[in-house]
Design a protein around this motif. Structure first.
Motif, PDB file in Angstrom:
ATOM      1  N   GLN A 175      41.508  69.467   0.245  1.00 46.47           N
ATOM      2  CA  GLN A 175      42.339  69.203   1.415  1.00 46.47           C
ATOM      3  C   GLN A 175      41.539  69.457   2.689  1.00 46.47           C
ATOM      4  OE1 GLN A 175      46.025  71.246   1.308  1.00 46.47           O
ATOM      5  NE2 GLN A 175      46.884  70.094   2.982  1.00 46.47           N
ATOM      6  N   GLY A 176      41.633  68.536   3.626  1.00 50.55           N
ATOM      7  CA  GLY A 176      40.933  68.672   4.896  1.00 50.55           C
ATOM      8  C   GLY A 176      39.593  67.948   4.923  1.00 50.55           C
ATOM      9  N   ASN A 177      39.062  67.570   3.761  1.00 43.28           N
ATOM     10  CA  ASN A 177      37.793  66.835   3.717  1.00 43.28           C
ATOM     11  C   ASN A 177      38.043  65.348   3.930  1.00 43.28           C
ATOM     12  OD1 ASN A 177      36.411  69.146   3.160  1.00 43.28           O
ATOM     13  ND2 ASN A 177      36.139  68.737   0.997  1.00 43.28           N
ATOM     14  N   THR A 178      37.114  64.716   4.595  1.00 44.62           N
ATOM     15  CA  THR A 178      37.195  63.272   4.766  1.00 44.62           C
ATOM     16  C   THR A 178      36.013  62.635   4.065  1.00 44.62           C
ATOM     17  OG1 THR A 178      35.950  63.397   6.825  1.00 44.62           O
ATOM     18  CG2 THR A 178      38.352  63.441   7.002  1.00 44.62           C
TER      19      THR A 178
ATOM     20  N   ASN B 258      33.064  60.109   4.238  1.00 45.49           N
ATOM     21  CA  ASN B 258      32.218  59.316   5.122  1.00 45.49           C
ATOM     22  C   ASN B 258      31.153  58.649   4.256  1.00 45.49           C
ATOM     23  OD1 ASN B 258      30.356  61.338   4.564  1.00 45.49           O
ATOM     24  ND2 ASN B 258      30.696  62.381   6.503  1.00 45.49           N
ATOM     25  N   SER B 259      30.309  57.869   4.875  1.00 44.70           N
ATOM     26  CA  SER B 259      29.312  57.120   4.127  1.00 44.70           C
ATOM     27  C   SER B 259      28.370  58.034   3.344  1.00 44.70           C
ATOM     28  CB  SER B 259      28.511  56.230   5.087  1.00 44.70           C
ATOM     29  OG  SER B 259      27.693  55.357   4.369  1.00 44.70           O
ATOM     30  N   GLU B 260      27.946  59.130   3.942  1.00 42.29           N
ATOM     31  CA  GLU B 260      27.008  60.039   3.260  1.00 42.29           C
ATOM     32  C   GLU B 260      27.647  60.659   2.014  1.00 42.29           C
ATOM     33  OE1 GLU B 260      27.581  60.406   6.669  1.00 42.29           O
ATOM     34  OE2 GLU B 260      25.804  59.252   7.214  1.00 42.29           O
ATOM     35  N   ARG B 261      28.897  61.105   2.148  1.00 48.29           N
ATOM     36  CA  ARG B 261      29.586  61.720   1.004  1.00 48.29           C
ATOM     37  C   ARG B 261      29.818  60.680  -0.095  1.00 48.29           C
ATOM     38  NH1 ARG B 261      34.048  65.368   2.789  1.00 48.29           N
ATOM     39  NH2 ARG B 261      32.312  66.776   3.006  1.00 48.29           N
ATOM     40  N   TYR B 262      30.187  59.467   0.280  1.00 46.54           N
ATOM     41  CA  TYR B 262      30.411  58.384  -0.682  1.00 46.54           C
ATOM     42  C   TYR B 262      29.115  58.060  -1.427  1.00 46.54           C
ATOM     43  CZ  TYR B 262      31.959  53.825  -2.437  1.00 46.54           C
ATOM     44  OH  TYR B 262      32.277  52.765  -3.232  1.00 46.54           O
ATOM     45  N   ILE B 263      28.004  57.973  -0.699  1.00 49.14           N
ATOM     46  CA  ILE B 263      26.707  57.697  -1.323  1.00 49.14           C
ATOM     47  C   ILE B 263      26.322  58.824  -2.268  1.00 49.14           C
ATOM     48  CG2 ILE B 263      24.229  57.474  -0.835  1.00 49.14           C
ATOM     49  CD1 ILE B 263      25.091  55.930   1.733  1.00 49.14           C
ATOM     50  N   SER B 264      26.583  60.052  -1.877  1.00 48.99           N
ATOM     51  CA  SER B 264      26.300  61.199  -2.740  1.00 48.99           C
ATOM     52  C   SER B 264      27.076  61.084  -4.055  1.00 48.99           C
ATOM     53  CB  SER B 264      26.657  62.488  -2.011  1.00 48.99           C
ATOM     54  OG  SER B 264      26.675  63.572  -2.887  1.00 48.99           O
ATOM     55  N   LYS B 265      28.350  60.715  -3.975  1.00 49.94           N
ATOM     56  CA  LYS B 265      29.172  60.539  -5.182  1.00 49.94           C
ATOM     57  C   LYS B 265      28.655  59.386  -6.031  1.00 49.94           C
ATOM     58  CE  LYS B 265      32.188  63.761  -4.393  1.00 49.94           C
ATOM     59  NZ  LYS B 265      32.238  64.955  -5.207  1.00 49.94           N
ATOM     60  N   LEU B 266      28.201  58.305  -5.387  1.00 50.35           N
ATOM     61  CA  LEU B 266      27.648  57.166  -6.129  1.00 50.35           C
ATOM     62  C   LEU B 266      26.389  57.566  -6.905  1.00 50.35           C
ATOM     63  CD1 LEU B 266      27.984  54.190  -3.612  1.00 50.35           C
ATOM     64  CD2 LEU B 266      29.290  54.556  -5.705  1.00 50.35           C
ATOM     65  N   ARG B 267      25.539  58.370  -6.271  1.00 52.86           N
ATOM     66  CA  ARG B 267      24.317  58.821  -6.955  1.00 52.86           C
ATOM     67  C   ARG B 267      24.647  59.692  -8.159  1.00 52.86           C
ATOM     68  NH1 ARG B 267      21.506  59.853  -1.319  1.00 52.86           N
ATOM     69  NH2 ARG B 267      20.578  57.801  -1.011  1.00 52.86           N
ATOM     70  N   LYS B 268      25.597  60.629  -7.995  1.00 55.35           N
ATOM     71  CA  LYS B 268      26.006  61.482  -9.111  1.00 55.35           C
ATOM     72  C   LYS B 268      26.628  60.640 -10.223  1.00 55.35           C
ATOM     73  CE  LYS B 268      26.832  65.673  -6.458  1.00 55.35           C
ATOM     74  NZ  LYS B 268      27.846  66.629  -5.974  1.00 55.35           N
ATOM     75  N   LEU B 269      27.434  59.655  -9.836  1.00 55.52           N
ATOM     76  CA  LEU B 269      28.055  58.770 -10.818  1.00 55.52           C
ATOM     77  C   LEU B 269      26.999  57.981 -11.579  1.00 55.52           C
ATOM     78  CD1 LEU B 269      30.595  57.460 -12.037  1.00 55.52           C
ATOM     79  CD2 LEU B 269      30.532  55.837 -10.122  1.00 55.52           C
TER      80      LEU B 269
END
Length: 132
Positions: A31-34, A36-47
């Motif tokens: 909760q409270g996190n948004t 952004n492009s950097e966080r999305y890219i980080s998740k894509l790399r982990k995925l």
């Protein structure tokens, strides 16, 4: 349905082949996190790392929406680097609304009538349902 005479042989039924298995990825954020492009890219790399470990011979097809972080130049470059295939999403298509997938009505049915004290309880219930 087919109209035939009583003495006609019954129609042949063709073997039905199961379609390719599809997986829906859902990310829960604190909760409270948004996102952004950097966080999305980080998740894509982990995925990508996880998929290579579990399904080394298969490729991933992503079907993101038209949110800015999904269409940014950095995200497109990251998708290219991790070898994900991006399925383009039309600008407006009510036929492809994520809420129309077969999964959501079944999940809603499972959660209906429950009252949760926190986001973590909802997340735990959804994960439990997926594991079943």
């Amino acid at each position: 349905m087919e109209y035939t005479h009583k003495s006609s042989p019954s129609p042949r039924k063709f073997k039905i082949v199961a379609s390719a298995r599809k997986v829906l990825l859902t990310l829960f954020l604190k909760q409270g996190n948004t996102v952004n492009s950097e966080r999305y890219i980080s998740k894509l790399r982990k995925l990508s790392v996880g998929l290579k470990r579990v399904r080394p011979t298969k490729h991933a097809i992503l079907h993101p929406d038209n949110a800015r972080l999904h269409t940014s130049r950095q995200t497109e470059e990251a998708l290219h680097k991790v070898n994900f295939v991006e399925l383009p999403h039309p600008s407006y298509s009510p036929d492809l609304a994520p809420s129309d997938f077969y999964l959501f009505p079944k999940l809603k049915e499972h959660l209906r009538g429950n009252h949760f004290a926190s986001d973590e309880d909802v997340e735990a219930a959804v994960r439990h349902w997926f594991r079943q």
